[in-house]
Enzyme design. Sequence first.
Site, PDB file in Angstrom:
ATOM      1  N   GLU A   1       0.827  -1.213   0.000  1.00 39.33           N
ATOM      2  CA  GLU A   1       0.000   0.000   0.000  1.00 39.33           C
ATOM      3  C   GLU A   1       0.859   1.260   0.000  1.00 39.33           C
ATOM      4  O   GLU A   1       0.584   2.225   0.708  1.00 39.33           O
ATOM      5  CB  GLU A   1      -0.956  -0.005   1.197  1.00 39.33           C
ATOM      6  CG  GLU A   1      -1.945  -1.156   1.165  1.00 39.33           C
ATOM      7  CD  GLU A   1      -2.950  -1.143   2.302  1.00 39.33           C
ATOM      8  OE1 GLU A   1      -2.822  -0.285   3.200  1.00 39.33           O
ATOM      9  OE2 GLU A   1      -3.851  -1.990   2.307  1.00 39.33           O
TER      10      GLU A   1
ATOM     11  N   GLU B   1      -4.061  -8.806   0.187  1.00 37.18           N
ATOM     12  CA  GLU B   1      -4.570  -8.564   1.546  1.00 37.18           C
ATOM     13  C   GLU B   1      -6.084  -8.596   1.469  1.00 37.18           C
ATOM     14  O   GLU B   1      -6.680  -7.865   0.676  1.00 37.18           O
ATOM     15  CB  GLU B   1      -4.060  -7.222   2.074  1.00 37.18           C
ATOM     16  CG  GLU B   1      -4.134  -7.059   3.568  1.00 37.18           C
ATOM     17  CD  GLU B   1      -3.315  -5.858   4.037  1.00 37.18           C
ATOM     18  OE1 GLU B   1      -2.106  -5.814   3.732  1.00 37.18           O
ATOM     19  OE2 GLU B   1      -3.883  -4.954   4.670  1.00 37.18           O
TER      20      GLU B   1
END
Length: 875
Positions: free
Chosen positions: A468, A542
């Site tokens: 991220e 994720e």
Amino acid sequence: MIFFRSEFIYPIELPILEKISNPKSYTMKRLLTASLFISVLLILTTEFTLAQNSPRSRESFNLGWKFIKYFNAATDAATNDREPAGLQLPSAIDNSWRTLDLPHDWAIEGPFSDTLENNTGLLPWKGIGWYRKHFALKESEKDKRIYIDFDGAMAYSEVWVNGKYVGGWPYGYTSFRLDLTPYVLFGKDNLIAVRLDTKNWDSRWYPGAGLYRNVWLVKTSQLHVKYNGVFCTTPEIKPEKAVLSVKAEIESHIEQPVSVSVKASVFKLDKAGEAAAQAVAEFSSPVATLTASGVHIFRVDIPVNNPVLWNLDNPELYRVAVTVMQGKEISDVYETNFGFRTLNFTARDGFFLNGKKMPVNGVCNHHDLGALGAAFNVRAAERQLEILKEMGCNAIRTSHNPPAPELLDLCDKMGFLVEDEAFDTWKTPKKRLDYNKLFYSWHEEDLRAMVRRDRNHPSVFIWSTGNEVNDQNNPALSESLRAIIKSEDITRPVTVGCNWDESGTNGFQKTVDVFGINYRLYRYDAFFALKDNENLPFHSSESASTVSSRGEYFFPVAQGDLNKNLPGHGIFQISSYDLAYPAWASTADQQWEMQDKYPGVFGEFVWTGFDYIGEPTPYGGDLTGLRPGNRRYDQAKALLDAQNVTEVPSRSSYFGIIDLAGFKKDRFYLYQAKWRPDLPMAHILPHWNWPERKGQVTPVHVYTSGDEAELFLNGKSLGKKKKGQYEYRLRWDDVVYQPGELKVVAYKNGLKWAEDKMVTTGKAAQLSASADSQELKADGSDLVYITVVVEDKNGLMVPRSSNLVNFSIQGPGRIVAVDNGDATSHDPFQASYRKAFNGMCLVIVKAEKDAKGTFTVKAESKGLKGAAVNIKIGY
């Protein structure tokens, strides 16, 4: 389709010798190659004890350190807790410092404090730490090279020997080596001093602090294999024969040319990790003359007959021993394990291991080990993997940093795939003092260190450059990181975990070999519809981020909206109906629906396998620097207002499928039902002790690997339910509570499959205690985990019980830590007592070093019958 066996498939090559012009540089060098035109292949029939004959030694350097911590650096303004100058000098007095053994996390002992950030666990990990240790080297060792290997040091490590600066490494998750040879004294006392600085490091989770991984003292000859200098690949794998390609970097500190040959011997390992007496194959190179002082590379290819493949059910391992010969003398023997296996990533059909389709049922895990903190322990990590294996998990994402090397050893041995991740941040920060401060100067060194250390592990099947990152608009940067990894290893794909909506369709996805998306289920359609992505493998790097507290259930039952799943009134728990998640996330059910719609999704890594210290979403969030109007600030403030409090006590996460103590939440069984479809199982929730809800609707959910089930309350059928398309649980949402027995009978293909029941219990009457092993080693690190349960007189766990349990030991054992999985508890982990949390608590014990015999662990609670466990001390 992306197909990875190893390096490009090619015929057996002649051995190649290469030299690196500057061995001290981590930057990429063009290799000058010269071919050797002769090779000799020998199939061994003799026995070998190569490592025993090696001049190399690798000794644990963990025992007997002195330690002290300061909050303020020497350069800060004068305070009562300011670091004094000169602590690296032999003349510094450390008599009052604490004596301890490594691995050591200086923060895990606490105390917890509401004045500290709960995103990092309310623990005092920030500060300046010093470690010092005296050691001796024999006069007879003065012709050796002396190195120290740090598996990890948090953070900004600096090392001195005998008062002279040696070097260091800032990123606390990287393993590194320092050459102590110019600084040590032979036949005399030596002092090593290590300074660590976490005051200038920021983290989004609990990072721990200190020398939290193993440290090793390595002694070699002047001619030896370089640090992490052997790379094993398998360019050809067939049932009757495979080819092992070995690249060995030989480091010479001899000031003149030397004649060298290299021998590579291949051994099959048994289940205990011991090498067979006879090698299955060997290669011996001809003698080559190496120029003075440098690093030289040998490449050799060795046929291995009838290779046994490494896989998840039968993780067969081999070991290669690289022997460096200087004339007729053995100069070094370096050993590393590897496995034969093939990796095949496809864009539309999923992932194949050894030609067999393999869904990746993975979890993300942070590196702390619950009550042990960040201090690495092999048994603690092994226990986590055992629990995950029982659930059906087959893969680990090392979120968001390189792991302890022993974790990869365990994954090799136990049969797990690993997505090995480097960073949480690139150049654009998430927090002011995170990795962005190191990126420009250190990212290449850190990436190379990770890949070179971990590239022989068959468990490692994907490299991840980050999570991220706030640079998903910079494809050139992503491509440059991929290029660094590919310069070290072309046998595995590279990914990055993306969370920007446009990252899968704006071209950024083209910078990786397999694309990873975090959550964003609504972007799956766009990704798979884009023609540019038709050959790009895809996985959920994720997934889910469902949150829950073990044994807590709140009514009415609601899905999605966190506020409707929270109890209010200052109780910082979350309902365990497994329907609550933050705004960016989903339930497991929603994630699986998208995977079933798109079979090209080769798997997922659930956030998270275990609860971890810090980041207690939704009760977390460092609001420093944030103002009203910021989404994170407003969300956290709304939760505080709803609870009618000004401070949040939570110090650990709620994301885990398993809680911080290693106790299974209900979600464990939801994942087990999906990931182990051939295992007969059924699980009912909630518990059935609700005297205040008599006559009220109390929904019942059932997780089962069956396809339908019938629910009974006190013998009366409440009806059968069958799973429909994209349904992964069975729900009876109109059950009216009555005390007694709730029973489910599950069916599969029309046949009875599994049963489970929940019974209204009596009052707490006794404790039970069960150990995960009845025997342990007296090596100072082996552990036994003892689960204590509050039971009624019939031996049933009493839900919602919170009795205080006191622990004691008789004999040569010691309490290491306690826990109960309660994210709101501020009781210390290092204690001899713990309240039960919803009927359970944990004590972790070990034997005194070198002790013999047995010891007894007792658990006692006022008004309850106690329990005891006897532990035998083995070899």
